[in-house]
Design an enzyme around this catalytic site. Structure first.
Site, mmCIF file in Angstrom:
data_model
loop_
_atom_site.group_PDB
_atom_site.id
_atom_site.type_symbol
_atom_site.label_atom_id
_atom_site.label_comp_id
_atom_site.label_asym_id
_atom_site.label_seq_id
_atom_site.Cartn_x
_atom_site.Cartn_y
_atom_site.Cartn_z
ATOM 1 C CG HIS A 132 1.300 5.666 0.328
ATOM 2 N ND1 HIS A 132 0.218 5.471 -0.519
ATOM 3 C CD2 HIS A 132 1.212 6.947 0.751
ATOM 4 C CE1 HIS A 132 -0.479 6.588 -0.592
ATOM 5 N NE2 HIS A 132 0.094 7.500 0.171
ATOM 6 C CE LYS A 136 -1.642 5.279 3.193
ATOM 7 N NZ LYS A 136 -1.993 6.105 4.384
#
Length: 234
Positions: A132, A136
């Site tokens: 990600h 995040k």
């Protein structure tokens, strides 16, 4: 349908656009420092906030008898508390670690594959990777944890870990890289080959649309639900 947005970051703004395109009205846009003023007008709340705000957002909705859809991850140690509160208030609560149609189909594929591979546990060792963007907050992702649980429910694995995996544990390699699409991979590796299934999200659109569809679906319903219910995958 009148919607309260609990969390008004990048995801919240995409949800807002899609909700407006589908003819809904936004009655509350709550950031981290804003109040719940306007929540009482809502037919449903959609929570895409941060782990530290999720429990407050969800419990406030349940206490005010507002159906709530939550896609915030990183707070699940208190998930059972929210289920108990929902049941005590005869409320409506739907949590999803991922609202994308593709990911929810991927969850089903993952469980089906885990059932097949359980017969060959002495040959193949399972592991996972998730990638990600660096913004995040939680690691591993809620989606990765859901995938791991899907494997555990259909095999002899009993835990997941980001560290060195023991025989009964699933290793999850969580990576944070600038400007990359969300990617989840499940590997079954043997000495001679490996099997891989992968989901790659190109943007936030799928997650946002799924959350709005879930909010539409729970209207008039009572209880605790998941995206399996929304998509009729049970």
């Amino acid at each position: 349908m009148k919607i309260a947005l609990l969390g008004y970051g990048k995801m919240g703004k995409v949800i807002e656009r899609i909700a407006l395109e589908r003819g809904h009205e936004i009655v509350l846009r709550k950031g981290q420092s804003d109040t719940f003023e306007g929540l009482a007008q809502a037919d449903v709340a959609i929570d895409f906030s941060v782990p530290t705000a999720a429990v407050s957002n969800i419990s406030t909705c349940l206490n005010q008898n507002i159906p709530v859809v939550s896609g915030t991850t990183g707070w699940l140690e208190q998930y059972d508390d929210m289920i108990s509160l929902c049941e005590a208030k005869n409320g409506t609560f739907l949590y999803g670690s991922n609202f994308s149609l593709g990911v929810n189909l991927f969850f089903e594929l993952n469980e089906y594959l885990a059932k097949m591979m359980a017969r060959f546990a002495d040959v193949y060792k399972v592991s996972m990777e998730e990638i990600h963007h660096t913004q995040k907050l939680d690691s591993p992702s809620g989606t990765a944890i859901s995938l791991a649980k899907g494997i555990m429910q259909n095999s002899t694995y009993d835990a997941w870990t980001e560290g060195q995996a023991q025989e009964s544990q699933i290793h999850i390699d969580a990576k944070r890289i600038e400007n990359v699409p969300g990617t989840h991979s499940v590997f079954y590796k043997s000495e001679v080959d490996f099997i891989e299934i992968k989901h790659v999200a190109h943007n936030r659109e799928g997650f946002a649309l799924g959350s709005v569809l879930a909010a539409e679906w729970i209207q008039g319903k009572k209880g605790v639900f998941t995206m399996k219910d929304v998509l009729n995958l049970k």
